[in-house]
Design an enzyme around this catalytic site. Structure first.
Site, mmCIF file in Angstrom:
data_model
loop_
_atom_site.group_PDB
_atom_site.id
_atom_site.type_symbol
_atom_site.label_atom_id
_atom_site.label_comp_id
_atom_site.label_asym_id
_atom_site.label_seq_id
_atom_site.Cartn_x
_atom_site.Cartn_y
_atom_site.Cartn_z
ATOM 1 N N ASP A 57 32.232 -12.311 14.860
ATOM 2 C CA ASP A 57 33.056 -11.152 14.520
ATOM 3 C C ASP A 57 34.372 -11.138 15.286
ATOM 4 O O ASP A 57 35.449 -10.967 14.703
ATOM 5 C CB ASP A 57 32.260 -9.880 14.821
ATOM 6 N N SER A 64 30.135 -2.034 12.854
ATOM 7 C CA SER A 64 28.855 -2.513 13.385
ATOM 8 C C SER A 64 27.963 -1.391 13.902
ATOM 9 O O SER A 64 26.748 -1.573 13.985
ATOM 10 C CB SER A 64 29.103 -3.525 14.508
ATOM 11 N N ASP A 118 27.053 -11.333 13.551
ATOM 12 C CA ASP A 118 27.985 -10.208 13.422
ATOM 13 C C ASP A 118 29.226 -10.663 12.644
ATOM 14 O O ASP A 118 29.949 -11.549 13.076
ATOM 15 C CB ASP A 118 28.399 -9.702 14.797
ATOM 16 N N ASP A 178 25.640 -7.858 9.812
ATOM 17 C CA ASP A 178 25.842 -6.419 9.727
ATOM 18 C C ASP A 178 26.916 -6.077 8.696
ATOM 19 O O ASP A 178 26.867 -5.052 8.044
ATOM 20 C CB ASP A 178 26.191 -5.829 11.097
ATOM 21 N N HIS A 179 27.890 -6.987 8.538
ATOM 22 C CA HIS A 179 28.983 -6.774 7.585
ATOM 23 C C HIS A 179 29.713 -8.090 7.390
ATOM 24 O O HIS A 179 29.412 -9.094 8.051
ATOM 25 C CB HIS A 179 29.961 -5.703 8.098
ATOM 26 N N HIS A 213 37.178 -5.780 8.701
ATOM 27 C CA HIS A 213 35.905 -6.162 8.091
ATOM 28 C C HIS A 213 36.061 -6.267 6.579
ATOM 29 O O HIS A 213 37.029 -5.774 5.999
ATOM 30 C CB HIS A 213 34.829 -5.130 8.424
#
Length: 545
Positions: A333, A113, A63, A374-375, A457
């Site tokens: 994350d 997410s 993540d 995811d990013h 992000h």
């Protein structure tokens, strides 16, 4: 067999001896790099596509694990092993296939997410903060008719319908956005327990924890491991002020246990690792009130990501039809959100260790492993540090310039930590990183260029690494939702187009290809007479004039 293992060890030692040791300036010469390039070329040329059915599928999610995180983490781990670090390879970086996935949500350039997990697991991109619903649904507002129309199914649904066992492992709450993307359908990712759902929306939608225990595919998972006791109504000695508490008095862990009498519900490392897998049907492990603690500061009571992955695979591999497992290193994350670069690197290390567990326990000829993110994050590896320089350290281009950190952020809480407020000199804006006594602490905040309470992000593409059957489907640059389609194809999931479906294969790879070639040929053949006719007419007109 013993001789084979010995040879592998010798090769590993020889390879290790070729790496640059930390602090060395005896850099590799021309012959080294020519040999290295040829070895890589030979490996790629000899790689063969595996077109067997993927009996098992594991999707590893880092993540927030953008490419800058992977590069920095690679160096960090290499340096922990005593090397310069730059030449080190993570386990998943050795996979034969790699690609880039575009991560945007349908309504956001930079995603969250919830939307990205929905894309990865359902094959459908959606809005920011939505889980398991397509872009027709509204954020924070549930409409029964629209929600029903916009509900998506996921790889977990498809795998269960195909007779495979399913489960997930995470270091976040088991109701958090990424794992919830496998099983939940909800208008806001924060609605993890009943008290978080607005009262005027409770008639329309269940909280995420209830969906996990009561509804398919969540109630069919064989393995659920992570944090989030508060969301499940399970009381622990400590609490998490950053996440919701159940207000309905229900203990969803107890209810899960009643539904799975042969299953095991555990809350600590010792109980998890002592489970008799052969006599256990399901495992539910909830190890913390909210997110699980960072690996750098956890106690022996808390299992590592590798521990959880080990037990998950051992239970799921009992199914002769195979399994689908999602493993998330979710605290990469949360570390980045706090500008805690060292913690983020350590969490990536744990993800790589979990990948190694899968490689050790499973037959890769029948197992598709995908590692992706995811990013990304607003995290950068910058400056001109020397080769082998401490990745968590600082650098400066010339001796008379102030030092700055190799790893820094575009935004986040690190801004005020580094800013000086005790000087009237405009050239003394920032504290000296060279004199900071906290630099080696795990919760040391790296520099951020703009203040935000939580770092944001990043919107760039993320890496996708794949190995095993049909891993060659992961090449080039594609939309993130493609991952689910490729998984369904590789594993021959029920009611989805796949290489196991002869009718589909014949249409798309025989009939369709032939018809496309015919159209190309016919269009090419038609172009020549047209050109001849046009030339003839122009010539005739010219002569006539």
């Amino acid at each position: 067999m013993k001789l084979y293992i010995l040879l592998l060890c010798i090769v590993a030692v020889l390879r290790d001896s070729e790496t640059l040791r930390k602090g060395s300036t005896d850099y590799e010469d021309m012959s080294f790099w020519l040999k290295s390039g040829q070895e890589t070329l030979h490996r790629i040329l000899t790689e063969q596509n595996n077109e067997s059915r993927a009996k098992n599928v594991i999707i590893f999610i880092g993540d927030g694990m953008g490419l800058s995180t992977i590069t920095s983490g690679r160096i960090y781990i290499g340096q922990l092993h005593g090397h310069s670090g730059e030449e080190y390879q993570l386990a998943f970086e050795k996979f034969p296939n790699a690609a880039l996935a575009k991560t945007y949500n349908v309504d956001k350039q930079v995603p969250d997410s919830a939307g990205t997990a929905t894309a990865i697991f359902s094959g459908v991109k959606t809005k920011y903060r939505l889980i398991g619903l397509d872009g027709r649904a509204e954020t924070s507002k549930c409409d029964p008719k629209i929600n029903e129309l916009s509900k998506v199914t996921t790889v977990a649904d498809w795998a269960q319908q195909s007779g495979m066992d399913t489960g997930f492992v995470t270091t976040t709450r088991i109701t958090h956005a990424t794992p919830a993307g496998l099983y939940a359908h909800i208008n806001h990712r924060d609605w993890e327990c009943d008290s978080a759902v607005p009262k005027n929306q409770q008639f329309c939608v269940k909280d995420i924890a209830k969906q996990l225990v009561e509804d398919k595919p969540g109630n069919q998972f064989k393995v659920i491991l992570g944090g989030g006791a508060q969301q499940m109504g399970l009381k622990m000695n400590s609490s998490d002020s950053n996440s919701c508490l159940r207000s309905d008095g229900r203990n969803l862990v107890k209810e899960w246990q009643e539904k799975h009498p042969k299953g095991k519900a555990v809350t600590n490392m010792q109980d998890l690792m002592s489970i008799d897998i052969s006599n256990t049907s399901h495992i539910l492990g909830v190890f913390s009130p909210g997110h699980m603690p960072f690996h750098s500061v956890k106690t022996d009571e808390t299992p590592s990501l590798a521990n959880m992955t080990t037990q998950a695979i051992k239970l799921l591999k009992k199914n002769k039809n195979g399994f689908l497992l999602m493993v998330e290193s979710g605290k990469i994350d949360t570390a980045h959100h706090g500008n805690w670069a060292q913690l983020a690197m350590r969490e990536l290390y744990e993800l790589d260790e979990a990948v190694k567990v899968a490689l050790r326990l499973l037959n890769m000829k029948e197992t598709l492993i995908i590692v992706t993110a995811d990013h990304s994050h607003s995290f950068t590896l910058n400056g001109y540090p020397e080769r082998g320089h401490d990745i968590l350290g600082f650098t400066k281009k010339t001796s008379d310039q102030p030092a700055y950190e190799t790893l820094s952020y575009a935004n986040g809480p690190g801004f005020f930590y580094h800013r000086r407020n005790d000087s009237n000199n405009v050239n003394e804006t920032w504290r000296s990183v060279e004199e900071d006594p906290n630099r080696n602490e795990p919760f040391y905040r790296h520099f951020a260029g703009k203040y935000l309470k939580d770092e944001s992000h990043g919107g760039e593409d993320v890496g996708v690494y794949a190995s095993g059957p049909y891993s060659h489907l992961f090449r080039g640059t594609f939309e993130q939702n493609y991952i689910a389609h490729a998984v369904a194809y590789a594993a021959c999931l029920k009611d989805w187009p796949s290489h196991c479906d002869s009718a589909y294969h014949r249409y798309f790879y025989d009939v369709n290809t032939v018809s496309q070639n015919l159209r190309k040929n016919s269009s090419g053949q038609g172009a020549v007479p047209s050109a001849v006719i046009i030339t003839f007419l122009i010539t005739a007109i010219f002569i006539w004039l």
